[in-house]
Design an enzyme around this catalytic site. Structure first.
Site, mmCIF file in Angstrom:
data_model
loop_
_atom_site.group_PDB
_atom_site.id
_atom_site.type_symbol
_atom_site.label_atom_id
_atom_site.label_comp_id
_atom_site.label_asym_id
_atom_site.label_seq_id
_atom_site.Cartn_x
_atom_site.Cartn_y
_atom_site.Cartn_z
ATOM 1 N N PHE A 109 0.813 -1.219 0.000
ATOM 2 C CA PHE A 109 0.000 0.000 0.000
ATOM 3 C C PHE A 109 0.838 1.256 0.000
ATOM 4 O O PHE A 109 0.346 2.329 -0.321
ATOM 5 C CB PHE A 109 -0.973 -0.016 1.197
ATOM 6 N N LYS A 110 2.119 1.153 0.339
ATOM 7 C CA LYS A 110 2.950 2.357 0.353
ATOM 8 C C LYS A 110 3.055 2.989 -1.035
ATOM 9 O O LYS A 110 3.333 4.181 -1.149
ATOM 10 C CB LYS A 110 4.318 2.036 0.935
ATOM 11 N N ASP A 111 2.802 2.203 -2.083
ATOM 12 C CA ASP A 111 2.800 2.768 -3.441
ATOM 13 C C ASP A 111 1.753 3.864 -3.613
ATOM 14 O O ASP A 111 1.954 4.798 -4.393
ATOM 15 C CB ASP A 111 2.494 1.670 -4.475
ATOM 16 N N LEU A 114 3.619 6.845 -2.299
ATOM 17 C CA LEU A 114 4.958 7.157 -2.826
ATOM 18 C C LEU A 114 4.976 7.388 -4.332
ATOM 19 O O LEU A 114 5.837 8.109 -4.840
ATOM 20 C CB LEU A 114 5.957 6.087 -2.390
#
Ligand SMILES: *Cc1c(COP(=O)(O)O)cnc(C)c1O
Length: 462
Positions: A109-111, A114
């Site tokens: 989920f950090k995409d 970022l």
């Protein structure tokens, strides 16, 4: 929209200034000076929009100094890289809904944040004619998502330190197979703590920092929180269409309090979240805080959900600011108390307020494995260990009168070993990654020595 620090000494920043500053110069975290509330009629209109258009409607209320067409373009490019047409689809499984946040380029989920932050940085740097060298240490997920966020971008180089041989094979390959000219993978002969200490030391050398225009992508950047607010709206619109419910609950596997803080802001903006459910693994400082008012530091345990193996949650100070009625002097006093005594204390009234907003519980590795196994058996759907923590806690503490959404924060193939322990087989990587092991690599093995790493950065900085 202007931005101020939780510690009161930084005020009146534009969105651009807030994103470029990252950590506030007074040591606090940056927040918008007010939270826009979206009226129910307007929510109805937003509910019809595809994800990138919804993202524009939410983000543009906070990023008021970027021209609309530029912002639209940044957002569209950020979510073009996602493999699912709905970006973050909501899927019903058994008695609950799962919001899949792992369709971005690194399957975590950090995409969501970022990809957006990388495009924002590039836009700001091209506008100002400046350059930036991003330095970071990673134990896995953040490093690869940051690399994919800025690969091939102009005016930015990125140096990511990882402990050689100590990140999962897939995480390592995701980083080292990015061969763009502006990406530098450093495999440190040491531990993650060594890598982190080196990065801290490098940032502490202010002359070096200035000379090389060093920047960071850590989870305290306001733009990361902002991008994550969007999917709480999206989840609500889908679950409302599916059930007709007037409120819902959402379970968030938590480490740094970033993701769940985005949910807290979405709730303030008008998303009818009855309770935010905070799920932790055995590193349970945050669930202890919610259930017992006990915010006291313990040692970090290694768990099967490593991206949540955190004791001091870097985004907690943002919530504290609201809990303490936006009084910077009280935030400073509480943070000082925490660094002195390793704990913070709260009044019964404050504890009551926290409990009105959040429910919480912690689960151990055994429960995590059992949850993956049982869920797979009941539904055929494979949870990653972080998502499983959220599902286990959500089922335990949610109010069954309301629909329950659980955030899926990583693709199960990213944590294949833990999944195999639970169900006897490792999930397959999606087709885009099936040739990962045979791709060209770009990685430098280097001693855990700050001077050596600084000279490597000097030689390769933009
Ligand atoms: C980073 C991460 C989390 C925790 O998110 P926070 O914003 O730090 O609370 C949960 N799951 C996965 C897979 C992660 O990478």
């Amino acid at each position: 929209m202007k931005y101020c620090s939780t510690r009161g000494q930084v005020k009146g920043l534009s969105f651009t200034e807030a994103v470029m500053m990252g950590l506030a110069d007074d040591g606090g975290l940056l927040l918008p000076e007010n939270i826009p509330v979206i009226a129910p009629e307007e929510l109805k209109k937003l509910s019809q929009l595809p994800y990138p258009e919804l993202a524009f409607e939410i983000i543009s209320r906070f990023a008021t100094d970027i021209p609309a067409d530029e912002l639209k373009n940044i957002i569209e490019r950020s979510y073009d890289s996602f493999k699912h047409p709905q970006i973050t689809p909501l899927i019903k499984q058994d008695d609950l809904y799962i919001l899949e946040l792992f369709h971005g380029p690194t399957l975590a989920f950090k995409d969501v944040a970022l990809q957006f932050l990388g495009n924002l940085f590039e836009y700001f740097l091209l506008q100002s004619g400046k350059r930036m060298n991003i330095i970071g240490a990673t134990s896995g997920d953040t490093g690869s998502a940051a690399i994919y966020g800025v690969r091939g971008k102009r005016n930015i180089n990125i140096f990511i330190l990882h402990p050689k041989g100590r990140v999962s094979p897939i995480q390592e390959l995701q980083m080292t197979t990015v061969t763009d000219d502006n990406v530098f993978n450093l495999a440190i002969e040491g531990t993650f703590d060594d890598a982190q200490a080196i990065v801290k030391e490098i940032f502490g050398d202010l002359a070096f920092k200035e000379n090389h225009a060093l920047g960071a992508v850590n989870s305290i950047n306001w733009a990361r929180v902002l991008a994550q607010i969007v999917y709480y709206f999206y989840a609500w619109f889908q679950v409302n269409k599916a059930t007709g419910a007037e409120q819902f609950e959402i379970s968030v596997p938590t480490g740094n309090f970033g993701d769940i803080f985005a949910g807290y802001i979405a709730k303030k903006m008008g998303v009818p979240i009855r309770r935010l459910i905070l799920a932790t693994n055995s590193n349970n400082i945050l669930s202890r805080f919610i259930n017992e008012g006990d915010y006291s530091m313990a040692v970090v345990h290694h768990s099967l959900s490593p991206s949540m193996d955190i004791q001091v949650a870097s985004n907690f100070e943002r919530y504290l600011f609201y809990l303490l009625d936006s009084q910077a002097d009280l935030v400073i006093a509480a943070m000082n108390q925490f660094s002195r005594d390793k704990k913070m204390v709260f009044t019964p009234e404050q504890q009551q307020q926290v409990k009105a907003e959040f429910s919480a519980a912690a689960v151990d590795d055994e429960t995590t494995l059992k949850t993956i196994q049982q869920f797979h058996q009941q539904t055929g759907y494979t949870l990653d260990p972080h998502t499983a923590v959220g599902v286990a806690v959500g089922r335990k503490v949610h109010n069954p009168d309301y629909p329950l959404v659980c955030l899926a924060t990583a693709h199960p193939a990213k944590f294949g070993e833990a999944v195999a322990q639970a169900i006897g087989q490792s999930p397959e990587l999606p087709p885009v990654f099936s040739d990962l092991a045979s791709r060209d690599k770009k990685v430098e093995t280097i001693a855990a020595d700050t001077a050596r790493i600084k000279s490597y950065i000097s030689a390769n900085a933009i």
